[in-house]
Scaffold this motif. Structure first.
Motif, PDB file in Angstrom:
ATOM      1  N   HIS A   1       5.289   5.424  29.028  1.00  0.00           N
ATOM      2  CA  HIS A   1       3.959   4.872  29.275  1.00  0.00           C
ATOM      3  C   HIS A   1       3.701   4.561  30.748  1.00  0.00           C
ATOM      4  O   HIS A   1       2.704   4.984  31.316  1.00  0.00           O
ATOM      5  CB  HIS A   1       3.764   3.607  28.435  1.00  0.00           C
ATOM      6  CG  HIS A   1       2.361   3.101  28.445  1.00  0.00           C
ATOM      7  ND1 HIS A   1       1.311   3.826  27.938  1.00  0.00           N
ATOM      8  CD2 HIS A   1       1.831   1.949  28.898  1.00  0.00           C
ATOM      9  CE1 HIS A   1       0.188   3.133  28.081  1.00  0.00           C
ATOM     10  NE2 HIS A   1       0.474   1.994  28.664  1.00  0.00           N
TER      11      HIS A   1
ATOM     12  N   GLN B   1       5.893  12.534  23.882  1.00  0.00           N
ATOM     13  CA  GLN B   1       4.821  12.827  22.922  1.00  0.00           C
ATOM     14  C   GLN B   1       5.114  12.196  21.564  1.00  0.00           C
ATOM     15  O   GLN B   1       4.232  11.600  20.946  1.00  0.00           O
ATOM     16  CB  GLN B   1       4.620  14.330  22.793  1.00  0.00           C
ATOM     17  CG  GLN B   1       4.028  14.958  24.031  1.00  0.00           C
ATOM     18  CD  GLN B   1       4.023  16.480  23.962  1.00  0.00           C
ATOM     19  OE1 GLN B   1       4.587  17.097  23.075  1.00  0.00           O
ATOM     20  NE2 GLN B   1       3.375  17.088  24.943  1.00  0.00           N
TER      21      GLN B   1
ATOM     22  N   ASP C   1      -3.863  -0.362  27.283  1.00  0.00           N
ATOM     23  CA  ASP C   1      -4.732   0.733  27.689  1.00  0.00           C
ATOM     24  C   ASP C   1      -4.341   1.221  29.090  1.00  0.00           C
ATOM     25  O   ASP C   1      -4.324   0.443  30.048  1.00  0.00           O
ATOM     26  CB  ASP C   1      -6.187   0.269  27.667  1.00  0.00           C
ATOM     27  CG  ASP C   1      -7.133   1.365  28.073  1.00  0.00           C
ATOM     28  OD1 ASP C   1      -7.496   1.414  29.265  1.00  0.00           O
ATOM     29  OD2 ASP C   1      -7.497   2.173  27.195  1.00  0.00           O
TER      30      ASP C   1
ATOM     31  N   LYS D   1       1.556   3.550  19.465  1.00  0.00           N
ATOM     32  CA  LYS D   1       0.186   3.870  19.894  1.00  0.00           C
ATOM     33  C   LYS D   1      -0.744   2.670  19.748  1.00  0.00           C
ATOM     34  O   LYS D   1      -1.574   2.409  20.616  1.00  0.00           O
ATOM     35  CB  LYS D   1      -0.339   5.052  19.071  1.00  0.00           C
ATOM     36  CG  LYS D   1      -1.688   5.537  19.499  1.00  0.00           C
ATOM     37  CD  LYS D   1      -2.143   6.835  18.843  1.00  0.00           C
ATOM     38  CE  LYS D   1      -1.691   7.031  17.443  1.00  0.00           C
ATOM     39  NZ  LYS D   1      -2.257   8.213  16.804  1.00  0.00           N
ATOM     40  N   ASP D   2      -0.581   1.917  18.682  1.00  0.00           N
ATOM     41  CA  ASP D   2      -1.454   0.768  18.430  1.00  0.00           C
ATOM     42  C   ASP D   2      -1.141  -0.442  19.293  1.00  0.00           C
ATOM     43  O   ASP D   2      -1.928  -1.383  19.335  1.00  0.00           O
ATOM     44  CB  ASP D   2      -1.374   0.362  16.956  1.00  0.00           C
ATOM     45  CG  ASP D   2      -1.940   1.420  16.015  1.00  0.00           C
ATOM     46  OD1 ASP D   2      -2.659   2.328  16.498  1.00  0.00           O
ATOM     47  OD2 ASP D   2      -1.655   1.349  14.816  1.00  0.00           O
TER      48      ASP D   2
ATOM     49  N   LYS E   1       4.848   8.201  21.943  1.00  0.00           N
ATOM     50  CA  LYS E   1       3.486   7.696  22.113  1.00  0.00           C
ATOM     51  C   LYS E   1       2.584   7.999  20.918  1.00  0.00           C
ATOM     52  O   LYS E   1       1.565   7.345  20.737  1.00  0.00           O
ATOM     53  CB  LYS E   1       2.873   8.254  23.397  1.00  0.00           C
ATOM     54  CG  LYS E   1       3.508   7.635  24.635  1.00  0.00           C
ATOM     55  CD  LYS E   1       2.980   8.221  25.901  1.00  0.00           C
ATOM     56  CE  LYS E   1       1.669   7.604  26.274  1.00  0.00           C
ATOM     57  NZ  LYS E   1       1.211   7.998  27.618  1.00  0.00           N
ATOM     58  N   SER E   2       2.955   8.979  20.095  1.00  0.00           N
ATOM     59  CA  SER E   2       2.125   9.289  18.921  1.00  0.00           C
ATOM     60  C   SER E   2       2.540   8.498  17.689  1.00  0.00           C
ATOM     61  O   SER E   2       1.842   8.528  16.677  1.00  0.00           O
ATOM     62  CB  SER E   2       2.141  10.791  18.629  1.00  0.00           C
ATOM     63  OG  SER E   2       3.423  11.206  18.225  1.00  0.00           O
ATOM     64  N   SER E   3       3.642   7.774  17.775  1.00  0.00           N
ATOM     65  CA  SER E   3       4.059   6.921  16.663  1.00  0.00           C
ATOM     66  C   SER E   3       3.023   5.804  16.489  1.00  0.00           C
ATOM     67  O   SER E   3       2.682   5.123  17.460  1.00  0.00           O
ATOM     68  CB  SER E   3       5.431   6.316  16.958  1.00  0.00           C
ATOM     69  OG  SER E   3       5.780   5.380  15.979  1.00  0.00           O
TER      70      SER E   3
END
Length: 117
Positions: free
Chosen positions: A55, A82, A96, A91-92, A85-87
């Motif tokens: 991140h 990838q 930002d 991700k949640d 960060k897509s987990s």
């Protein structure tokens, strides 16, 4: 990360070199085999410990206007980023990236201004 963010000139170049060395170690030794995450198919503490790569490195690249991570040079690390960060849980909960980049750009400008005074 601190050296990269706070440094400039030679200090920053040394920090970039350290980052590249760490990414090479991750690529060559830590992410061997067909693994989604460091421990296999599930996120573990090692993935969390390296979350700064997934991140924060991209945010720092944006803040500093440099490119350190080149996905074609580190395909395993890129795949891990990838996946990580897509987990959904990750991700949640990641801050930002655009807001953090804006915040860090302002902080770096203030820090460099005070350094030069």
């Amino acid at each position: 990360m601190s050296k990269l963010y706070r440094g400039d000139g030679e200090e920053q170049q040394a920090a970039v070199k350290e980052w590249l060395e760490m990414l090479e170690v991750m690529e060559e030794h830590a992410l061997i085999g067909v693994k989604k995450f460091f421990g296999g198919d599930e996120i573990n503490m090692v993935d969390i410990a390296f979350s700064f790569v997934a991140h924060w490195l991209g945010i720092l690249e944006d803040v500093l206007g440099i490119e350190i991570f080149k996905p074609h040079k580190f395909p395993r690390v890129s795949s891990w980023i990838q996946n990580f960060k897509s987990s959904p849980i990750i991700k949640d909960n990641l801050p930002d990236a655009n807001k953090m980049s804006t915040f860090l750009k302002r902080g770096r400008e203030m820090m460099l201004t005070s350094k030069s005074n």
